[in-house]
Design a protein around this motif. Structure first.
Motif, PDB file in Angstrom:
ATOM      1  N   ALA A 104     -10.904  -3.246  -7.556  1.00 22.20           N
ATOM      2  CA  ALA A 104     -10.094  -1.598  -8.392  1.00 22.20           C
ATOM      3  C   ALA A 104     -10.099  -1.350  -9.806  1.00 22.20           C
ATOM      4  O   ALA A 104     -10.609  -2.426 -10.435  1.00 22.20           O
ATOM      5  N   GLU A 123     -13.350   0.403 -12.539  1.00 21.63           N
ATOM      6  CA  GLU A 123     -14.566   0.189 -13.029  1.00 21.63           C
ATOM      7  C   GLU A 123     -14.995  -0.913 -13.332  1.00 21.63           C
ATOM      8  O   GLU A 123     -14.704  -1.873 -14.007  1.00 21.63           O
ATOM      9  N   SER A 166     -14.666  12.033  -5.560  1.00 24.66           N
ATOM     10  CA  SER A 166     -14.223  10.618  -4.633  1.00 24.66           C
ATOM     11  C   SER A 166     -14.341  10.940  -3.459  1.00 24.66           C
ATOM     12  O   SER A 166     -14.663  12.224  -2.394  1.00 24.66           O
ATOM     13  N   PHE A 214     -20.413   5.528  -3.883  1.00 20.75           N
ATOM     14  CA  PHE A 214     -20.438   3.996  -3.550  1.00 20.75           C
ATOM     15  C   PHE A 214     -21.854   3.687  -3.266  1.00 20.75           C
ATOM     16  O   PHE A 214     -23.344   4.852  -3.013  1.00 20.75           O
ATOM     17  N   ARG A 245     -19.706   1.561 -10.430  1.00 21.07           N
ATOM     18  CA  ARG A 245     -18.791   2.138  -9.973  1.00 21.07           C
ATOM     19  C   ARG A 245     -17.493   1.831 -10.464  1.00 21.07           C
ATOM     20  O   ARG A 245     -17.005   1.167 -11.024  1.00 21.07           O
ATOM     21  N   ASP A 246     -16.439   3.314 -10.226  1.00 19.02           N
ATOM     22  CA  ASP A 246     -15.109   3.073 -10.124  1.00 19.02           C
ATOM     23  C   ASP A 246     -14.100   3.404  -8.926  1.00 19.02           C
ATOM     24  O   ASP A 246     -14.689   4.393  -8.150  1.00 19.02           O
ATOM     25  N   VAL A 247     -13.754   2.686  -8.579  1.00 20.95           N
ATOM     26  CA  VAL A 247     -12.752   1.918  -7.203  1.00 20.95           C
ATOM     27  C   VAL A 247     -11.748   2.173  -7.935  1.00 20.95           C
ATOM     28  O   VAL A 247     -10.829   1.525  -8.566  1.00 20.95           O
ATOM     29  N   LYS A 248     -11.290   3.125  -6.905  1.00 17.39           N
ATOM     30  CA  LYS A 248     -10.223   4.165  -7.206  1.00 17.39           C
ATOM     31  C   LYS A 248      -8.540   3.513  -6.958  1.00 17.39           C
ATOM     32  O   LYS A 248      -8.143   3.059  -7.487  1.00 17.39           O
ATOM     33  N   GLU A 256     -11.361   3.598  -1.889  1.00 12.45           N
ATOM     34  CA  GLU A 256     -11.774   5.085  -2.380  1.00 12.45           C
ATOM     35  C   GLU A 256     -12.522   4.929  -3.833  1.00 12.45           C
ATOM     36  O   GLU A 256     -11.783   3.888  -4.354  1.00 12.45           O
ATOM     37  N   ALA A 257     -13.697   5.416  -3.876  1.00 14.46           N
ATOM     38  CA  ALA A 257     -14.267   5.398  -5.304  1.00 14.46           C
ATOM     39  C   ALA A 257     -15.036   7.112  -5.746  1.00 14.46           C
ATOM     40  O   ALA A 257     -14.844   7.604  -4.968  1.00 14.46           O
ATOM     41  N   ASN A 258     -15.190   7.083  -7.240  1.00 13.47           N
ATOM     42  CA  ASN A 258     -15.553   7.814  -7.222  1.00 13.47           C
ATOM     43  C   ASN A 258     -17.632   7.966  -6.361  1.00 13.47           C
ATOM     44  O   ASN A 258     -17.498   9.275  -6.315  1.00 13.47           O
TER      45      ASN A 258
END
Length: 269
Positions: free
Chosen positions: A133, A135, A108, A175, A152-155, A171-173
């Motif tokens: 937030a 995926e 991330s 960008f 994308r996966d926004v955590k 925070e994301a895996n």
């Protein structure tokens, strides 16, 4: 030996982090320093890699780069910083495996966007951020590269007020190009009542709805941290951190003065 560095920089005045011909970039300055110190001969032969690129005007606190060298004794922040301009500095180093790739091995990244928040409804921004937030297909929130998936996966997205400023941490895996800055644009549109949450949900369905967004200004964006699943034994350089603090104080004084100068440029009635 393969060495990783944590790099910070003030992106103002640079055409992004990735090296380009005939323009100033972060990597260009870093390559020049490493070559002058005879730490590497060539970025390709040294397998130089970074955790990702930042655009023109974007800053970083936790950019990560790695390279192979037979001069590990010179590959430490305080030595490298002696050949770098004041706007770029290394502040930690680590020995890493030869197959370490700072981009592909990261799980991330964390970006922070700072903006004036006085004209926005922060509660609306916080509520809207929860929609983003998870995926999703962020095709409507990027400058597209046809070869890349836009999922994308926004955590997490954290929004907090600090005086007259608003700070948005995302925070994301990974960008997409301009993704953070376009997310900020969308959130401020909701926060200023130009758009609502129903529109934001539509934006996450690019197969049925498309709309272009202008990215927020680059000067408010900073790459804060790159996270890795494996432990990296970072050695923090106290001298380099102290010198960085001194440099930042010089920037602060200059910009405070400039802010007052700009006020004086407008004639009073």
């Amino acid at each position: 030996m393969r060495v990783a560095l944590k790099i910070a920089y003030v992106g103002t005045g640079y055409h992004g982090s990735q090296i380009q011909s005939d323009v100033a970039t972060i990597e260009g300055e870093l390559f020049n320093a490493l070559k002058e110190l005879d730490i590497i001969d060539d970025p390709k032969t040294a397998s130089f890699q970074s955790s990702g690129r930042t655009d023109a005007g974007v800053h970083a606190r936790g950019q990560v780069v790695a390279f192979n060298t037979d001069k590990p004794n010179l590959s430490i922040p305080r030595v490298i910083n002696s050949k770098l301009p004041n706007s770029i500095w290394a502040w930690a180093h680590a020995e890493v495996p030869y197959d370490f790739d700072p981009r592909r091995d990261a799980n991330s990244r964390v970006y922070r966007y700072i903006m004036s928040g006085e004209q926005y409804d922060i509660s609306r921004i916080r509520s809207a951020s929860k929609i983003l937030a998870g995926e999703h297909d962020f095709s409507n929130f990027c400058s597209k590269d046809e070869d890349k998936s836009t999922v994308r996966d926004v955590k997490r997205i954290d929004v907090r007020v600090s005086g007259a400023l608003t700070k948005i941490d995302i925070e994301a895996n990974s960008f997409l190009w301009n993704m953070v800055r376009k997310i900020v644009t969308a959130l401020t549109m909701v926060g200023s009542l130009i758009r609502d949450e129903a529109w934001l949900k539509q934006m996450l369905e690019p197969e049925s709805y498309e709309e272009g967004l202008e990215p927020a200004q680059s000067y408010g964006l900073t790459l804060m941290e790159v996270k890795y699943p494996m432990p990296i034994q970072w050695v923090y350089d106290s001298y380099s951190l102290r010198r960085a603090s001194e440099k930042v104080q010089e920037y602060l004084v200059r910009h405070r003065v400039m802010a007052e100068v700009m006020q004086e440029l407008v004639p009073k009635d």
